[in-house]
Write a protein that holds these residues in place. Structure first.
Motif, PDB file in Angstrom:
ATOM      1  N   CYS B  11      13.569  59.060 -48.383  1.00 18.78           N
ATOM      2  CA  CYS B  11      14.517  59.408 -47.322  1.00 18.78           C
ATOM      3  C   CYS B  11      13.944  59.089 -45.943  1.00 18.78           C
ATOM      4  CB  CYS B  11      14.859  60.893 -47.393  1.00 18.78           C
ATOM      5  SG  CYS B  11      16.102  61.295 -48.603  1.00 18.78           S
ATOM      6  N   VAL B  12      12.649  59.378 -45.769  1.00 20.06           N
ATOM      7  CA  VAL B  12      12.026  59.186 -44.466  1.00 20.06           C
ATOM      8  C   VAL B  12      11.875  57.699 -44.136  1.00 20.06           C
ATOM      9  CG1 VAL B  12       9.696  59.336 -43.540  1.00 20.06           C
ATOM     10  CG2 VAL B  12      10.895  61.382 -44.136  1.00 20.06           C
ATOM     11  N   VAL B  13      11.565  56.891 -45.163  1.00 19.72           N
ATOM     12  CA  VAL B  13      11.444  55.447 -44.928  1.00 19.72           C
ATOM     13  C   VAL B  13      12.803  54.861 -44.547  1.00 19.72           C
ATOM     14  CG1 VAL B  13      10.983  53.262 -46.088  1.00 19.72           C
ATOM     15  CG2 VAL B  13       9.366  55.106 -46.280  1.00 19.72           C
ATOM     16  N   VAL B  14      13.860  55.304 -45.221  1.00 24.29           N
ATOM     17  CA  VAL B  14      15.210  54.824 -44.890  1.00 24.29           C
ATOM     18  C   VAL B  14      15.576  55.227 -43.458  1.00 24.29           C
ATOM     19  CG1 VAL B  14      17.638  55.088 -45.458  1.00 24.29           C
ATOM     20  CG2 VAL B  14      16.003  54.749 -47.257  1.00 24.29           C
ATOM     21  N   ALA B  15      15.212  56.479 -43.081  1.00 25.74           N
ATOM     22  CA  ALA B  15      15.533  56.944 -41.726  1.00 25.74           C
ATOM     23  C   ALA B  15      14.803  56.120 -40.677  1.00 25.74           C
ATOM     24  CB  ALA B  15      15.170  58.420 -41.588  1.00 25.74           C
ATOM     25  N   ALA B  16      13.526  55.789 -40.929  1.00 33.52           N
ATOM     26  CA  ALA B  16      12.765  55.004 -39.953  1.00 33.52           C
ATOM     27  C   ALA B  16      13.331  53.601 -39.823  1.00 33.52           C
ATOM     28  CB  ALA B  16      11.294  54.947 -40.367  1.00 33.52           C
ATOM     29  N   TYR B  17      13.692  52.976 -40.958  1.00 30.80           N
ATOM     30  CA  TYR B  17      14.254  51.621 -40.912  1.00 30.80           C
ATOM     31  C   TYR B  17      15.581  51.607 -40.154  1.00 30.80           C
ATOM     32  CZ  TYR B  17      16.392  47.325 -42.512  1.00 30.80           C
ATOM     33  OH  TYR B  17      17.017  46.115 -42.553  1.00 30.80           O
ATOM     34  N   ALA B  18      16.439  52.624 -40.432  1.00 32.26           N
ATOM     35  CA  ALA B  18      17.739  52.656 -39.749  1.00 32.26           C
ATOM     36  C   ALA B  18      17.565  52.926 -38.268  1.00 32.26           C
ATOM     37  CB  ALA B  18      18.626  53.720 -40.392  1.00 32.26           C
ATOM     38  N   GLY B  19      16.596  53.783 -37.900  1.00 30.43           N
ATOM     39  CA  GLY B  19      16.369  54.055 -36.483  1.00 30.43           C
ATOM     40  C   GLY B  19      15.897  52.837 -35.723  1.00 30.43           C
ATOM     41  N   ILE B  20      15.009  52.051 -36.360  1.00 22.67           N
ATOM     42  CA  ILE B  20      14.538  50.834 -35.685  1.00 22.67           C
ATOM     43  C   ILE B  20      15.663  49.819 -35.562  1.00 22.67           C
ATOM     44  CG2 ILE B  20      12.949  48.905 -35.922  1.00 22.67           C
ATOM     45  CD1 ILE B  20      10.970  50.851 -37.179  1.00 22.67           C
ATOM     46  N   ARG B  21      16.503  49.727 -36.616  1.00 29.22           N
ATOM     47  CA  ARG B  21      17.612  48.771 -36.558  1.00 29.22           C
ATOM     48  C   ARG B  21      18.652  49.165 -35.503  1.00 29.22           C
ATOM     49  NH1 ARG B  21      18.830  44.962 -40.448  1.00 29.22           N
ATOM     50  NH2 ARG B  21      20.620  44.519 -39.119  1.00 29.22           N
ATOM     51  N   VAL B  22      18.838  50.487 -35.272  1.00 30.82           N
ATOM     52  CA  VAL B  22      19.779  50.919 -34.228  1.00 30.82           C
ATOM     53  C   VAL B  22      19.319  50.413 -32.872  1.00 30.82           C
ATOM     54  CG1 VAL B  22      20.591  52.927 -32.968  1.00 30.82           C
ATOM     55  CG2 VAL B  22      20.703  52.928 -35.399  1.00 30.82           C
TER      56      VAL B  22
END
Lengths: 76, 84, 84
Positions: B11-22
């Motif tokens: 979950c945390v890896v997905v959150a970090a990837y989505a935050g960087i992509r935003v």
């Protein structure tokens, strides 16, 4: 909390701050502001203040709606 | 590594990837799906951080609030309700 | 965490957020009132995180409830200033 989740939520807060300051479109600023909320609320949950987390999660979108009322007037 | 820790890591890896992509996306409309993904991942990791019976209510409240917020931003960006 | 150092992650993030947000409110990039009000949310989050670092539960609840009303009053003032 372990080291990796703490690091990632801190990164989320820093990314949201940078996005809010650097963006020029008001809607992009609001999106980055929502990213800050996503970073702060896990820290509140980690301390054990679950009532504060529930109240915060319900009040933060209200604040965004009030800002959107001004954005709509600004666009048209 | 217990299954809860593995799920929290995912979950945390997905959150970090989505935050960087935003932050890296240039178009404002294309930021919104990644914001949704980031919020879902954070709502999942809230449940896994603290084992307590009230945590599921906090995660549900956060899920409802952030989904409503993203939809309100998208609806206002598309022109709002008043369309005469 | 009364014993040990005060340099918890909440304290560091709150200090960074409150400093960066204050500078962003004083020198906004497009110099409009709307951008100033949006940037004013940044020190609010920083103050909330700093209250969390010192375990002030009642202050957290009160400030979280009142910040939305403060934003509403500021938006009403903005609409009365620039309206017809």
């Amino acid at each position: 909390m372990n080291l990796l989740p703490m690091l990632v939520f801190g990164l989320l807060v820093v990314l949201g701050t940078g996005g809010t300051i650097l963006e020029r479109d008001p809607f992009a600023k609001l999106i980055s502001l929502s990213l800050i909320a996503a970073g702060v609320i896990p820290f509140v949950v980690d301390r054990g203040y679950l009532d504060v987390a529930i109240a915060l999660a319900l009040i933060v979108p209200l604040s965004t709606f009030f800002l959107l009322m001004a954005c709509r007037r600004d666009r048209t | 590594m217990t299954p809860e820790e593995a799920a929290l890591t995912v979950c945390v890896v997905v959150a970090a990837y989505a935050g960087i992509r935003v932050l890296l996306e240039r178009n404002t409309v294309k930021k919104l799906p990644f914001l949704n993904v980031c919020s879902f991942a954070v709502a999942g990791s809230i449940v896994l951080i603290l084992p307590h019976p009230l945590t599921i209510i906090a995660a549900a409240a956060y899920f409802i609030g952030t989904t409503l917020e993203s939809n309100a931003i998208a609806s206002t960006y598309a022109g709002g309700i008043r369309e005469e | 965490m009364q014993e040990g150092s005060h340099l918890t992650p909440e304290f560091l993030l709150g200090g960074f957020l409150i400093l960066a947000g204050t500078v962003a409110v004083v020198f906004p990039r497009p110099k409009t009132y709307l951008v100033r009000i949006i940037n004013l949310e940044l020190p609010a989050w920083g103050l909330l995180l700093l209250m969390l670092a010192y375990n002030e539960t009642l202050a957290l609840l009160t400030f979280g409830g009142v910040s939305a009303i403060s934003v509403y009053i500021l938006v009403r003032v903005l609409q009365k200033t620039e309206g017809p």
